[in-house]
Design a protein around this motif. Structure first.
Motif, PDB file in Angstrom:
ATOM      1  N   SER A   1      -5.142  -6.612   6.203  1.00 16.93           N
ATOM      2  CA  SER A   1      -5.611  -5.589   7.132  1.00 16.93           C
ATOM      3  C   SER A   1      -7.127  -5.617   7.263  1.00 16.93           C
ATOM      4  O   SER A   1      -7.849  -6.056   6.363  1.00 16.93           O
ATOM      5  CB  SER A   1      -5.153  -4.215   6.636  1.00 16.93           C
ATOM      6  OG  SER A   1      -5.866  -3.178   7.264  1.00 16.93           O
TER       7      SER A   1
ATOM      8  N   ILE B   1      -2.533   1.502   6.513  1.00 15.95           N
ATOM      9  CA  ILE B   1      -3.326   1.420   5.290  1.00 15.95           C
ATOM     10  C   ILE B   1      -4.202   2.645   5.108  1.00 15.95           C
ATOM     11  O   ILE B   1      -4.371   3.144   3.998  1.00 15.95           O
ATOM     12  CB  ILE B   1      -4.177   0.124   5.276  1.00 15.95           C
ATOM     13  CG1 ILE B   1      -4.899  -0.021   3.951  1.00 15.95           C
ATOM     14  CG2 ILE B   1      -5.142   0.090   6.448  1.00 15.95           C
ATOM     15  CD1 ILE B   1      -4.003  -0.121   2.746  1.00 15.95           C
ATOM     16  N   GLN B   2      -4.763   3.185   6.190  1.00 14.78           N
ATOM     17  CA  GLN B   2      -5.608   4.367   6.063  1.00 14.78           C
ATOM     18  C   GLN B   2      -4.795   5.619   5.757  1.00 14.78           C
ATOM     19  O   GLN B   2      -5.335   6.610   5.265  1.00 14.78           O
ATOM     20  CB  GLN B   2      -6.414   4.581   7.345  1.00 14.78           C
ATOM     21  CG  GLN B   2      -5.575   4.867   8.579  1.00 14.78           C
ATOM     22  CD  GLN B   2      -6.408   4.955   9.830  1.00 14.78           C
ATOM     23  OE1 GLN B   2      -7.229   5.849   9.968  1.00 14.78           O
ATOM     24  NE2 GLN B   2      -6.230   4.000  10.741  1.00 14.78           N
TER      25      GLN B   2
ATOM     26  N   SER C   1       0.890  -7.043   4.461  1.00 16.72           N
ATOM     27  CA  SER C   1       0.086  -6.455   5.532  1.00 16.72           C
ATOM     28  C   SER C   1      -1.130  -5.729   4.988  1.00 16.72           C
ATOM     29  O   SER C   1      -2.202  -5.745   5.601  1.00 16.72           O
ATOM     30  CB  SER C   1       0.957  -5.495   6.346  1.00 16.72           C
ATOM     31  OG  SER C   1       2.062  -6.164   6.919  1.00 16.72           O
ATOM     32  N   THR C   2      -0.966  -5.089   3.827  1.00 15.65           N
ATOM     33  CA  THR C   2      -2.075  -4.342   3.232  1.00 15.65           C
ATOM     34  C   THR C   2      -3.293  -5.228   3.031  1.00 15.65           C
ATOM     35  O   THR C   2      -4.407  -4.877   3.422  1.00 15.65           O
ATOM     36  CB  THR C   2      -1.640  -3.741   1.884  1.00 15.65           C
ATOM     37  OG1 THR C   2      -0.595  -2.796   2.106  1.00 15.65           O
ATOM     38  CG2 THR C   2      -2.807  -3.026   1.214  1.00 15.65           C
ATOM     39  N   CYS C   3      -3.083  -6.384   2.432  1.00 15.82           N
ATOM     40  CA  CYS C   3      -4.203  -7.246   2.058  1.00 15.82           C
ATOM     41  C   CYS C   3      -4.810  -7.970   3.254  1.00 15.82           C
ATOM     42  O   CYS C   3      -5.970  -8.381   3.200  1.00 15.82           O
ATOM     43  CB  CYS C   3      -3.747  -8.262   1.021  1.00 15.82           C
ATOM     44  SG  CYS C   3      -2.978  -7.490  -0.404  1.00 15.82           S
TER      45      CYS C   3
ATOM     46  N   GLY D   1       0.804  -1.222   0.000  1.00 13.65           N
ATOM     47  CA  GLY D   1       0.000   0.000   0.000  1.00 13.65           C
ATOM     48  C   GLY D   1       0.832   1.264   0.000  1.00 13.65           C
ATOM     49  O   GLY D   1       0.609   2.175  -0.805  1.00 13.65           O
TER      50      GLY D   1
ATOM     51  N   LEU E   1      -4.994  -0.995  -2.845  1.00 10.63           N
ATOM     52  CA  LEU E   1      -3.678  -1.358  -3.371  1.00 10.63           C
ATOM     53  C   LEU E   1      -3.719  -1.529  -4.880  1.00 10.63           C
ATOM     54  O   LEU E   1      -2.856  -0.999  -5.600  1.00 10.63           O
ATOM     55  CB  LEU E   1      -3.198  -2.648  -2.703  1.00 10.63           C
ATOM     56  CG  LEU E   1      -1.984  -3.339  -3.327  1.00 10.63           C
ATOM     57  CD1 LEU E   1      -0.778  -2.408  -3.357  1.00 10.63           C
ATOM     58  CD2 LEU E   1      -1.647  -4.625  -2.582  1.00 10.63           C
TER      59      LEU E   1
ATOM     60  N   GLY F   1      -8.715  -2.835   7.385  1.00 13.16           N
ATOM     61  CA  GLY F   1      -9.116  -1.744   6.503  1.00 13.16           C
ATOM     62  C   GLY F   1      -9.872  -0.625   7.188  1.00 13.16           C
ATOM     63  O   GLY F   1     -10.790  -0.043   6.608  1.00 13.16           O
TER      64      GLY F   1
ATOM     65  N   THR G   1      -2.028   5.573   3.750  1.00 18.61           N
ATOM     66  CA  THR G   1      -1.246   5.433   2.517  1.00 18.61           C
ATOM     67  C   THR G   1      -1.426   6.598   1.547  1.00 18.61           C
ATOM     68  O   THR G   1      -0.433   7.024   0.937  1.00 18.61           O
ATOM     69  CB  THR G   1      -1.571   4.110   1.803  1.00 18.61           C
ATOM     70  OG1 THR G   1      -2.989   3.992   1.624  1.00 18.61           O
ATOM     71  CG2 THR G   1      -1.074   2.925   2.603  1.00 18.61           C
TER      72      THR G   1
ATOM     73  N   PRO H   1      -8.986  -2.909   1.557  1.00 21.83           N
ATOM     74  CA  PRO H   1      -7.576  -2.546   1.338  1.00 21.83           C
ATOM     75  C   PRO H   1      -6.992  -3.120   0.058  1.00 21.83           C
ATOM     76  O   PRO H   1      -6.116  -2.500  -0.555  1.00 21.83           O
ATOM     77  CB  PRO H   1      -6.862  -3.105   2.577  1.00 21.83           C
ATOM     78  CG  PRO H   1      -7.827  -3.938   3.305  1.00 21.83           C
ATOM     79  CD  PRO H   1      -9.190  -3.720   2.762  1.00 21.83           C
ATOM     80  N   TRP H   2      -7.452  -4.298  -0.363  1.00 19.78           N
ATOM     81  CA  TRP H   2      -6.959  -4.900  -1.603  1.00 19.78           C
ATOM     82  C   TRP H   2      -7.339  -4.030  -2.794  1.00 19.78           C
ATOM     83  O   TRP H   2      -6.531  -3.821  -3.704  1.00 19.78           O
ATOM     84  CB  TRP H   2      -7.515  -6.306  -1.755  1.00 19.78           C
ATOM     85  CG  TRP H   2      -7.233  -6.958  -3.080  1.00 19.78           C
ATOM     86  CD1 TRP H   2      -8.136  -7.291  -4.040  1.00 19.78           C
ATOM     87  CD2 TRP H   2      -5.956  -7.360  -3.606  1.00 19.78           C
ATOM     88  NE1 TRP H   2      -7.508  -7.877  -5.121  1.00 19.78           N
ATOM     89  CE2 TRP H   2      -6.173  -7.934  -4.882  1.00 19.78           C
ATOM     90  CE3 TRP H   2      -4.654  -7.285  -3.116  1.00 19.78           C
ATOM     91  CZ2 TRP H   2      -5.126  -8.422  -5.663  1.00 19.78           C
ATOM     92  CZ3 TRP H   2      -3.618  -7.780  -3.909  1.00 19.78           C
ATOM     93  CH2 TRP H   2      -3.864  -8.345  -5.159  1.00 19.78           C
TER      94      TRP H   2
END
Length: 525
Positions: free
Chosen positions: A154, A481-482, A150-152, A118, A263, A156, A484, A259-260
């Motif tokens: 998460s 992630i929030q 980690s992004t995927c 991310g 990304l 979210g 990014t 989150p996916w």
């Protein structure tokens, strides 16, 4: 026509080989041919021998050009449909296509982003969005499937309920970015944002801090409300308010998203703008002696900078990328990447490590029996212990978890799930807060890595104090992630503008680690 072209290209190849042999002989006389048999440990030995020789470089380029021209039209043997040549022809075509693909490998770039999750993909997106053809940006990602990213993995979440100004500001921009995501990422990207807010709960001991945080958040542009225990019970009848003194409920700009999808949106747009992604593992840096640069703790004339990265490709080959600027955005592996640059193992400022390491966190998906749990408009709720839950879709499922105490930290050697942790730690807290959660059944679970900043659990964003061409963007410890969109924009500002232009993240720099000034969040999980 094929035969004519083959004869022509063959002649060019012969001419080129003749010139190459002649010039190679000349090169040996001019530069000397070393045959001392000494072995080197530098990774550059695995990339290419004598690459700094101007004549060798020139001849290699000429040779590559001739080979490309020769193979641009496939040999006649590859057009054969006969059964005896079919298997061989198929293999040759595949080899040809593989060579063509590898020719697109970027051996030089302006900006090398290490990590394509991310944060890294956001950096590439913002750099290319602003500079387009003005910057050649390469992103190195070791796993294009993002299976353990980690992004995927998460949850979210998006919230502004922090106590540090910069965190609030970054998440406010994150909310704006997601609200206008189609303007940024295109109509085909759907982040599936669910705007049900956050609900943070505090005991009597934490109520005053929660009030102060809420006041700051609203002053900066967030919108939330404070609810006493009686108002909480009225608003959320499923809640047991015993021991709860105050709650802060986000009314706007908070919730959760996919989150996916975020990304993929960053990566797709970055590629459309001209960024290059390389699937490979970062295994080393190349160092260059720069005697004219002075650095604290380093003898005069002994400074060594970095200007090359060594990438281990999927087939095991180690390839080199020369860069002007590098950015470490490798998530939970950022500390390990930094050590490749001698950060934490060198002298002076290089003796201070990048304090980021992987920490394993569990997420449990469960269902409430008879569907008697909180309704679909339930906010993501966090109790005073840090245990959280939220709805997951429309099928009556919930997901939840909790960060372990220091003495409970699980091994990060793998991503196996500890179901005992749920039974003994998470479930009792959930059932106390939501009595209907006494009867739940775990349907699924997964584990993911936090890029945990052991210094103060906040992001590290900015230039490294020793290397003048190395930037860092990592260590967000669960709320990366929030942030990014804001972090990617901030790094692009440092590289293109020479400093922050929107959210000033100076206090999040590496310098705070050197001078031992941590920035801890207050009453925040």
């Amino acid at each position: 026509m094929f035969q004519v072209l083959q004869r022509q290209t063959a002649k060019v190849g012969q001419l080129n080989r003749g010139r190459f042999q002649s010039l190679t002989s000349c090169h040996s006389r001019l530069y000397g041919a070393s045959n001392d048999g000494k072995g080197k440990t530098d990774l550059s030995d695995q990339v290419e021998a004598n690459k700094d020789n101007p004549i060798s470089r020139t001849m290699k380029l000429l040779g590559n050009d001739v080979q490309r021209m020769k193979k641009f039209i496939l040999p006649k043997s590859l057009q054969s449909n006969s059964s005896e040549n079919k298997s061989g022809a198929t293999e040759s075509v595949e080899n040809y296509l593989e060579r063509y693909r590898r020719d697109d490998f970027q051996s030089h770039c302006d900006v090398l982003v290490i990590g394509g999750g991310g944060v890294g993909s956001s950096i590439a997106y913002w750099l290319k969005k602003r500079a387009r053809d003005g910057l050649n940006v390469v992103v190195v990602e070791k796993d294009s499937t993002y299976a353990q990213a980690s992004t995927c993995l998460s949850v979210g979440g998006l919230r502004q309920q922090f106590s540090i100004v910069e965190n609030i500001q970054m998440s406010l921009f994150g909310a704006d970015f997601m609200r206008n995501s189609k303007d940024y990422l295109g109509d085909e990207v759907d982040l599936n944002f669910t705007p049900h807010g956050y609900l943070l709960l505090a005991t009597e001991a934490g109520a005053e801090q929660l009030q102060e945080n809420s006041k700051l958040q609203n002053a900066l542009g967030a919108k939330n409300e404070l609810l006493t225990a009686s108002r909480l019970k009225q608003r959320f009848p499923w809640m047991n308010t015993d021991g709860i003194a105050l709650g802060c409920h986000g009314l706007e700009k908070e919730g959760w998203f996919d989150p996916w999808a975020l990304l993929c949106g960053f990566k797709k747009r970055a590629l459309e703008y001209g960024a290059h992604y390389v699937e490979g593992e970062m295994v080393g840096f190349g160092f260059r002696h720069q005697p004219d640069i002075l650095a604290e703790g380093i003898e005069e004339g002994a400074y060594e900078g970095i200007d090359r990265a060594f990438i281990k490709m999927k087939d095991g080959e180690v390839r080199e990328i020369k860069f002007a600027i590098a950015v470490i955005a490798a998530g939970a592996q950022s500390g390990a990447v930094a050590r490749l640059a001698r950060i934490g193992t060198g002298k002076g400022m290089l003796s201070i490590p990048l304090p980021v390491e992987p920490r394993k966190r569990f997420v449990y998906v469960f269902q409430c029996e008879n569907d008697q749990g909180p309704g679909i408009n339930t906010p993501l709720t966090i109790d005073p212990s840090g245990t959280y839950f939220r709805r997951d879709g429309l099928g009556g499922n919930y997901l939840g978890g909790k960060s372990p105490l220091p003495e409970q930290e699980p091994s990060a050697a793998n991503l196996e799930v500890d179901h005992t942790f749920f039974d003994q730690t998470v479930w009792p807290n959930l059932a106390h807060l939501v009595p209907s959660f006494e009867a739940i059944k775990v349907k699924n679970a997964w584990a993911g890595y936090y890029e945990f900043n052991t210094f103060d659990e906040n992001g590290i964003v900015g230039p490294h104090p020793y290397y003048n061409n190395l930037y860092i963007a990592t260590g967000f410890s669960g709320h990366g992630i929030q942030q990014t969109p804001a972090v990617g924009r901030a790094v692009s500002e440092m590289i293109i503008d020479g400093g922050f232009r929107t959210v000033d993240l100076t206090r999040f720099g590496f310098d705070r680690i050197i001078i031992d000034q941590p920035m801890f969040e207050a009453n925040i999980f």
